[in-house]
Design a protein around this motif. Structure first.
Motif, PDB file in Angstrom:
ATOM      1  N   CYS A  62     -46.855  -6.836  62.635  1.00 13.10           N
ATOM      2  CA  CYS A  62     -47.394  -7.267  61.348  1.00 13.10           C
ATOM      3  C   CYS A  62     -48.609  -6.461  60.905  1.00 13.10           C
ATOM      4  CB  CYS A  62     -47.774  -8.739  61.419  1.00 13.10           C
ATOM      5  SG  CYS A  62     -46.444  -9.846  61.947  1.00 13.10           S
ATOM      6  N   LEU A  63     -49.223  -5.741  61.827  1.00 13.68           N
ATOM      7  CA  LEU A  63     -50.436  -4.995  61.488  1.00 13.68           C
ATOM      8  C   LEU A  63     -50.199  -3.962  60.392  1.00 13.68           C
ATOM      9  CD1 LEU A  63     -51.845  -4.481  65.103  1.00 13.68           C
ATOM     10  CD2 LEU A  63     -52.773  -5.995  63.321  1.00 13.68           C
ATOM     11  N   ARG A  64     -48.956  -3.564  60.207  1.00 20.25           N
ATOM     12  CA  ARG A  64     -48.644  -2.575  59.175  1.00 20.25           C
ATOM     13  C   ARG A  64     -49.006  -3.071  57.773  1.00 20.25           C
ATOM     14  NH1 ARG A  64     -42.527  -1.714  61.290  1.00 20.25           N
ATOM     15  NH2 ARG A  64     -42.818  -3.959  61.570  1.00 20.25           N
ATOM     16  N   ALA A  65     -49.064  -4.390  57.599  1.00 21.50           N
ATOM     17  CA  ALA A  65     -49.312  -4.945  56.264  1.00 21.50           C
ATOM     18  C   ALA A  65     -50.732  -5.442  56.065  1.00 21.50           C
ATOM     19  CB  ALA A  65     -48.330  -6.095  56.006  1.00 21.50           C
ATOM     20  N   VAL A  66     -51.540  -5.462  57.118  1.00 21.77           N
ATOM     21  CA  VAL A  66     -52.856  -6.108  57.044  1.00 21.77           C
ATOM     22  C   VAL A  66     -53.789  -5.391  56.077  1.00 21.77           C
ATOM     23  CG1 VAL A  66     -54.939  -6.609  58.369  1.00 21.77           C
ATOM     24  CG2 VAL A  66     -52.701  -7.222  59.294  1.00 21.77           C
ATOM     25  N   ARG A  67     -53.794  -4.065  56.127  1.00 22.15           N
ATOM     26  CA  ARG A  67     -54.709  -3.339  55.242  1.00 22.15           C
ATOM     27  C   ARG A  67     -54.327  -3.537  53.768  1.00 22.15           C
ATOM     28  NH1 ARG A  67     -58.576   0.117  56.109  1.00 22.15           N
ATOM     29  NH2 ARG A  67     -58.047   0.397  58.310  1.00 22.15           N
ATOM     30  N   THR A  68     -53.039  -3.565  53.486  1.00 24.70           N
ATOM     31  CA  THR A  68     -52.592  -3.804  52.110  1.00 24.70           C
ATOM     32  C   THR A  68     -53.039  -5.181  51.636  1.00 24.70           C
ATOM     33  OG1 THR A  68     -50.665  -2.369  52.420  1.00 24.70           O
ATOM     34  CG2 THR A  68     -50.567  -3.955  50.616  1.00 24.70           C
ATOM     35  N   ALA A  69     -52.882  -6.193  52.502  1.00 23.76           N
ATOM     36  CA  ALA A  69     -53.317  -7.543  52.147  1.00 23.76           C
ATOM     37  C   ALA A  69     -54.826  -7.574  51.903  1.00 23.76           C
ATOM     38  CB  ALA A  69     -52.925  -8.518  53.255  1.00 23.76           C
ATOM     39  N   ARG A  70     -55.557  -6.890  52.746  1.00 21.44           N
ATOM     40  CA  ARG A  70     -57.025  -6.872  52.624  1.00 21.44           C
ATOM     41  C   ARG A  70     -57.451  -6.224  51.305  1.00 21.44           C
ATOM     42  NH1 ARG A  70     -61.473  -3.651  54.547  1.00 21.44           N
ATOM     43  NH2 ARG A  70     -63.118  -4.902  55.528  1.00 21.44           N
ATOM     44  N   ASP A  71     -56.777  -5.135  50.937  1.00 23.57           N
ATOM     45  CA  ASP A  71     -57.107  -4.456  49.687  1.00 23.57           C
ATOM     46  C   ASP A  71     -56.839  -5.342  48.474  1.00 23.57           C
ATOM     47  OD1 ASP A  71     -57.893  -2.255  51.133  1.00 23.57           O
ATOM     48  OD2 ASP A  71     -56.043  -1.123  50.790  1.00 23.57           O
ATOM     49  N   LEU A  72     -55.919  -6.320  48.646  1.00 26.45           N
ATOM     50  CA  LEU A  72     -55.597  -7.243  47.564  1.00 26.45           C
ATOM     51  C   LEU A  72     -56.492  -8.483  47.576  1.00 26.45           C
ATOM     52  CD1 LEU A  72     -51.724  -6.960  47.752  1.00 26.45           C
ATOM     53  CD2 LEU A  72     -53.084  -6.487  45.708  1.00 26.45           C
ATOM     54  N   GLY A  73     -57.488  -8.496  48.469  1.00 25.38           N
ATOM     55  CA  GLY A  73     -58.410  -9.612  48.522  1.00 25.38           C
ATOM     56  C   GLY A  73     -57.934 -10.779  49.361  1.00 25.38           C
ATOM     57  N   MET A  74     -56.975 -10.520  50.271  1.00 26.72           N
ATOM     58  CA  MET A  74     -56.456 -11.590  51.113  1.00 26.72           C
ATOM     59  C   MET A  74     -56.913 -11.412  52.553  1.00 26.72           C
ATOM     60  SD  MET A  74     -52.521 -12.238  49.848  1.00 26.72           S
ATOM     61  CE  MET A  74     -51.985 -10.533  50.077  1.00 26.72           C
ATOM     62  N   SER A  75     -57.442 -12.477  53.148  1.00 26.83           N
ATOM     63  CA  SER A  75     -57.610 -12.504  54.593  1.00 26.83           C
ATOM     64  C   SER A  75     -56.234 -12.672  55.221  1.00 26.83           C
ATOM     65  CB  SER A  75     -58.519 -13.670  54.998  1.00 26.83           C
ATOM     66  OG  SER A  75     -59.838 -13.454  54.544  1.00 26.83           O
ATOM     67  N   SER A  76     -56.037 -12.078  56.401  1.00 29.63           N
ATOM     68  CA  SER A  76     -54.733 -12.130  57.067  1.00 29.63           C
ATOM     69  C   SER A  76     -54.814 -12.943  58.345  1.00 29.63           C
ATOM     70  CB  SER A  76     -54.238 -10.715  57.400  1.00 29.63           C
ATOM     71  OG  SER A  76     -53.926 -10.005  56.222  1.00 29.63           O
ATOM     72  N   LEU A  77     -53.870 -13.862  58.489  1.00 34.64           N
ATOM     73  CA  LEU A  77     -53.703 -14.620  59.718  1.00 34.64           C
ATOM     74  C   LEU A  77     -52.416 -14.121  60.362  1.00 34.64           C
ATOM     75  CD1 LEU A  77     -55.155 -16.904  61.247  1.00 34.64           C
ATOM     76  CD2 LEU A  77     -53.680 -18.532  60.040  1.00 34.64           C
ATOM     77  N   VAL A  78     -52.568 -13.340  61.432  1.00 32.26           N
ATOM     78  CA  VAL A  78     -51.423 -12.707  62.107  1.00 32.26           C
ATOM     79  C   VAL A  78     -51.068 -13.606  63.287  1.00 32.26           C
ATOM     80  CG1 VAL A  78     -50.545 -10.583  63.143  1.00 32.26           C
ATOM     81  CG2 VAL A  78     -52.331 -10.468  61.387  1.00 32.26           C
ATOM     82  N   ILE A  79     -49.977 -14.334  63.164  1.00 30.77           N
ATOM     83  CA  ILE A  79     -49.730 -15.466  64.049  1.00 30.77           C
ATOM     84  C   ILE A  79     -48.734 -15.152  65.165  1.00 30.77           C
ATOM     85  CG2 ILE A  79     -50.155 -17.004  62.094  1.00 30.77           C
ATOM     86  CD1 ILE A  79     -47.114 -17.698  62.211  1.00 30.77           C
ATOM     87  N   THR A  80     -48.705 -16.059  66.131  1.00 30.36           N
ATOM     88  CA  THR A  80     -47.642 -16.122  67.121  1.00 30.36           C
ATOM     89  C   THR A  80     -46.908 -17.444  66.907  1.00 30.36           C
ATOM     90  OG1 THR A  80     -49.129 -17.136  68.759  1.00 30.36           O
ATOM     91  CG2 THR A  80     -48.919 -14.733  68.785  1.00 30.36           C
ATOM     92  N   TYR A  81     -45.707 -17.548  67.462  1.00 34.51           N
ATOM     93  CA  TYR A  81     -44.957 -18.802  67.325  1.00 34.51           C
ATOM     94  C   TYR A  81     -44.113 -19.037  68.566  1.00 34.51           C
ATOM     95  CZ  TYR A  81     -41.239 -15.623  65.641  1.00 34.51           C
ATOM     96  OH  TYR A  81     -40.320 -14.603  65.513  1.00 34.51           O
ATOM     97  N   ARG A  82     -43.580 -20.226  68.668  1.00 41.05           N
ATOM     98  CA  ARG A  82     -42.897 -20.681  69.869  1.00 41.05           C
ATOM     99  C   ARG A  82     -41.894 -19.663  70.407  1.00 41.05           C
ATOM    100  NH1 ARG A  82     -40.627 -26.135  67.523  1.00 41.05           N
ATOM    101  NH2 ARG A  82     -42.705 -26.001  66.570  1.00 41.05           N
ATOM    102  N   ASN A  83     -41.931 -19.502  71.727  1.00 44.57           N
ATOM    103  CA  ASN A  83     -40.995 -18.650  72.480  1.00 44.57           C
ATOM    104  C   ASN A  83     -41.234 -17.154  72.314  1.00 44.57           C
ATOM    105  OD1 ASN A  83     -39.536 -20.912  73.490  1.00 44.57           O
ATOM    106  ND2 ASN A  83     -38.332 -20.997  71.603  1.00 44.57           N
TER     107      ASN A  83
END
Length: 451
Positions: free
Chosen positions: A210-231
């Motif tokens: 998911c890190l590939r999208a974090v900088r784009t989200a940040r440039d758009l004014g969004m904080s990013s929550l990069v999550i994990t999920y079951r299993n």
């Protein structure tokens, strides 16, 4: 789902298992011995019955094997990329690799080795010899492990190991989910807009993709929550230890949305890759937070599991009827004892081509037309059936979930332009000039949640 080429292992192994059942049928028929003129008639009846029984048993076993492989998390990835040499040149390390469909595509990729403990970022192709079946590529960075000793590894779209590797500070946070807490990275933006990005990786992958999208989200004014999920190996496992293909995992995304709202978010944008896309669709459909989901960006998403499972049955030379039987085992309540699922997986409820008009969240789908893992056809069909909500952009040569890797500039440009429109301040009811709302005054009130 991520960079693995199949849901199942070597198709030769699968067809061999099916062939053994067929040979057993033939042997049993040959051993029947009845004297007299009735020999061939009786042998035919007995042999035919034996054949039908054994073929049915063989087909059932193969269908169960197929079903269990789809829903069981694999803890060890197959290292299917051969390393022929590691050389040090004037401009740094270079790898000589066996030429594979993935290793011969330009772009920036992750290469994992030593059982996943080693991680390097691989860059441009220096030379490619189709005759010798070799490709030489630059090594941009080695994050962990000793690459000089690597002999095999696996290719990945996860080019970076953590937010620090892309130059962004982050916080390690824990999200309360069923069975415990799930770790996540929180990457804050300096100019908070009140909209957070929730990023959901694919089946068999990790949050690193998911890190590939974090900088784009940040440039758009969004904080990013990069999550994990079951299993997924970091979050708590489900009680049955099985994937729900989105039908259960969405609850962990809902928990992440709750975390975001408690820490300053007013709305969220969901990003999902492969099965992560299926999870996002289920979240938008089922979560009581659905009014707060502003938009979704889905990369190579699973839009229709029936289509994907049929595709993998064909890839692995499994008869279509056997593949359908495997799907039935997953989706029927009586199949739980065989598959180990705590509850059936409702594949029809996750067929978004059939449910196209029910999707009411603005969605951007990015999908490569040569995706070997999740065919792009259902993504195109969903966009065709619901053009009001779905924007569809195709790539080529990217294979599965590697659209950013092949052309990061285009991926970021598409996402930035589309999300920029979705995130534009909404006009208040009765505002005289909705074409030009005050960009300095975002809507201060979050939508009221349904009871």
């Amino acid at each position: 789902m991520a960079s693995s080429s199949r849901l199942l292992p070597d198709p030769q192994r699968i067809s061999t298992a099916h062939g053994k059942a067929a040979r057993a049928v033939a042997n049993s028929a040959a051993e029947v011995s009845v004297p007299g003129s009735a020999k061939w008639a009786v042998a035919g009846i007995i042999g035919g019955s034996a054949a039908a029984g054994l073929l049915a048993a063989g087909s059932s076993a193969l269908a169960l094997y197929f079903a269990r492989r789809v829903i069981t998390p694999a803890r060890v990835r197959e290292e299917d990329q051969e390393v022929l040499a590691v050389i040090r040149g004037a401009h740094g390390l270079q790898l000589i690799l066996a030429a594979t469909p993935e290793a011969t595509v330009e772009g920036v990729y992750g290469f994992f080795f030593d059982g996943g403990r080693g991680h390097a970022r691989i860059g441009r192709i220096v030379s490619y010899s189709p005759a010798e079946r070799t490709v030489q590529r630059e090594v941009e960075a080695v994050y962990s492990g000793d690459l000089s000793t690597a002999r095999r590894g696996y290719w990945s779209g996860a080019a970076y190991p953590d937010p620090a590797s892309i130059g962004l500070p982050s916080e390690d946070v824990d999200i309360e989910v069923d069975g415990g807490t799930a770790p996540a990275w929180l990457v804050r933006t300096p100019q908070e807009s009140g909209v957070w990005a929730i990023m959901v990786h694919g089946r068999g992958a990790s949050r690193q993709e998911c890190l590939r999208a974090v900088r784009t989200a940040r440039d758009l004014g969004m904080s990013s929550l990069v999550i994990t999920y079951r299993n997924d190996g970091l979050a708590p496992s489900a009680q049955d230890g099985r994937y729900g293909l989105g039908s259960t995992e969405w609850r962990d995304v809902e928990a992440a949305i709750g975390f975001a709202l408690e820490h300053g978010a007013r709305e969220v944008v969901l990003f999902g890759w492969s099965m992560g896309g299926a999870i996002c669709l289920q979240t938008a459909d089922l979560s009581h937070y659905h009014p707060l989901i502003r938009a979704m960006v889905l990369d190579a998403p699973v839009i229709n599991w029936v289509n994907v499972l049929a595709h993998h049955a064909e890839l692995n030379r499994i008869p279509s009827a056997v593949g359908r039987y495997g799907q039935l085992m997953m989706s029927h309540k009586l199949g739980r004892r065989l598959t180990g699922l705590a509850a059936p997986v409702d594949l029809k409820a996750m067929d978004w081509v059939s449910r196209a008009v029910e999707l009411r969240t603005p969605t951007l789908i990015i999908h490569s037309v040569d995706d070997e893992y999740v065919p792009y056809g259902p993504s195109a069909a969903l966009a065709e059936k619901n053009p009001e909500m779905v924007t569809f952009e195709t790539f080529d040569r990217a294979r599965h979930t590697k659209e950013w890797n092949v052309d990061p500039e285009r991926w970021e440009r598409l996402v930035t332009a589309w999300l920029g429109q979705q995130l534009a301040p909404r006009a208040n009811p009765g505002q005289p000039n909705p074409e030009a709302p005050d960009s300095e005054s975002p809507n201060p009130e979050a939508p009221v949640l349904p009871s």
